[in-house]
Design a protein around this motif. Structure first.
Motif, PDB file in Angstrom:
ATOM      1  N   TYR A  14      25.707  35.535  44.793  1.00 19.70           N
ATOM      2  CA  TYR A  14      26.821  34.693  45.180  1.00 19.70           C
ATOM      3  C   TYR A  14      27.252  35.082  46.588  1.00 19.70           C
ATOM      4  N   GLY A  15      27.545  34.106  47.430  1.00 16.20           N
ATOM      5  CA  GLY A  15      28.191  34.377  48.702  1.00 16.20           C
ATOM      6  C   GLY A  15      27.305  34.414  49.923  1.00 16.20           C
ATOM      7  N   LEU A  16      26.138  33.749  49.887  1.00 13.00           N
ATOM      8  CA  LEU A  16      25.326  33.682  51.100  1.00 13.00           C
ATOM      9  C   LEU A  16      26.097  32.948  52.187  1.00 13.00           C
ATOM     10  N   HIS A  17      25.987  33.410  53.418  1.00 10.14           N
ATOM     11  CA  HIS A  17      26.708  32.814  54.539  1.00 10.14           C
ATOM     12  C   HIS A  17      26.058  31.508  54.993  1.00 10.14           C
ATOM     13  N   PRO A  18      26.827  30.636  55.617  1.00 11.51           N
ATOM     14  CA  PRO A  18      26.311  29.334  56.050  1.00 11.51           C
ATOM     15  C   PRO A  18      25.131  29.415  57.017  1.00 11.51           C
ATOM     16  N   GLU A  19      24.997  30.507  57.744  1.00 10.76           N
ATOM     17  CA  GLU A  19      23.879  30.598  58.694  1.00 10.76           C
ATOM     18  C   GLU A  19      22.535  30.876  58.016  1.00 10.76           C
ATOM     19  N   VAL A  20      22.556  31.200  56.725  1.00 10.79           N
ATOM     20  CA  VAL A  20      21.314  31.376  55.988  1.00 10.79           C
ATOM     21  C   VAL A  20      20.672  30.002  55.826  1.00 10.79           C
ATOM     22  N   THR A  21      19.411  29.903  56.199  1.00  6.41           N
ATOM     23  CA  THR A  21      18.714  28.612  56.175  1.00  6.41           C
ATOM     24  C   THR A  21      17.865  28.473  54.920  1.00  6.41           C
ATOM     25  N   PRO A  79      22.607  37.651  55.381  1.00  9.74           N
ATOM     26  CA  PRO A  79      24.069  37.709  55.527  1.00  9.74           C
ATOM     27  C   PRO A  79      24.766  37.124  54.294  1.00  9.74           C
ATOM     28  N   HIS A  80      25.622  37.912  53.692  1.00  9.75           N
ATOM     29  CA  HIS A  80      26.349  37.445  52.506  1.00  9.75           C
ATOM     30  C   HIS A  80      27.638  38.248  52.346  1.00  9.75           C
ATOM     31  N   PRO A 111      26.135  26.317  50.892  1.00 10.67           N
ATOM     32  CA  PRO A 111      27.596  26.306  50.997  1.00 10.67           C
ATOM     33  C   PRO A 111      28.189  24.903  51.140  1.00 10.67           C
ATOM     34  N   ASN A 112      27.415  23.950  51.670  1.00 11.67           N
ATOM     35  CA  ASN A 112      27.923  22.586  51.834  1.00 11.67           C
ATOM     36  C   ASN A 112      27.771  21.744  50.570  1.00 11.67           C
ATOM     37  N   GLY A 113      27.261  22.339  49.481  1.00 12.07           N
ATOM     38  CA  GLY A 113      27.112  21.627  48.222  1.00 12.07           C
ATOM     39  C   GLY A 113      25.725  21.043  47.981  1.00 12.07           C
TER      40      GLY A 113
END
Length: 130
Positions: A14-21, A76-77, A121-123
């Motif tokens: 849980y909690g990967l950052h938005p910059e993770v592709t 990143p998380h 993160p954007n769903g």
């Protein structure tokens, strides 16, 4: 939000950052392609630290899930859960009502799991085949 989970799943991290592709995730998933991803449900438990609801969960065991979690933690998380204990959410119930689900034999093995879903993160959700 009370009731049986409509999309039961095991969360890898849980909690990967938005910059993770998606490519980052795919690179990790590819490390496990060809391996037999199986999970054992070995019991039922609950999270009851919320005054709004309790969470009924199935306890899951799989060495590959732990390995995937370790790889994902390199990205990143932010996670408030330092110890990875795989589980499948079964239902959200009113506070104090989870205990009635804790009896019975829920043990079962699921073999040859062949899909990982990345919930961004954007769903948006992306399926990866193993």
């Amino acid at each position: 939000r009370y009731g049986v989970e409509t999309d039961p799943h095991v969360t890898l991290l849980y909690g990967l950052h938005p910059e993770v592709t998606p490519e980052d995730i795919e690179g990790i998933i590819n490390k496990f392609k060809g391996k037999d991803l199986s999970i054992n449900i070995n019991g039922v438990g609950k999270f009851d630290d919320d005054e709004k609801f309790n969470v009924v969960k199935l306890d899951v065991d799989s060495p590959i899930l732990h390995d995937m979690n370790s790889e994902l933690r390199k990205l990143p998380h932010t996670s408030d859960f330092p110890d990875y204990n795989p589980h499948m959410t079964l239902a959200y119930v009113k506070p104090g009502k989870a205990d009635k689900y804790l009896s019975g034999d829920y043990r079962k093995e699921f073999k040859n799991i062949n899909k990982i879903v990345y919930s961004m993160p954007n769903g948006q959700k992306i399926d990866f085949n193993l």
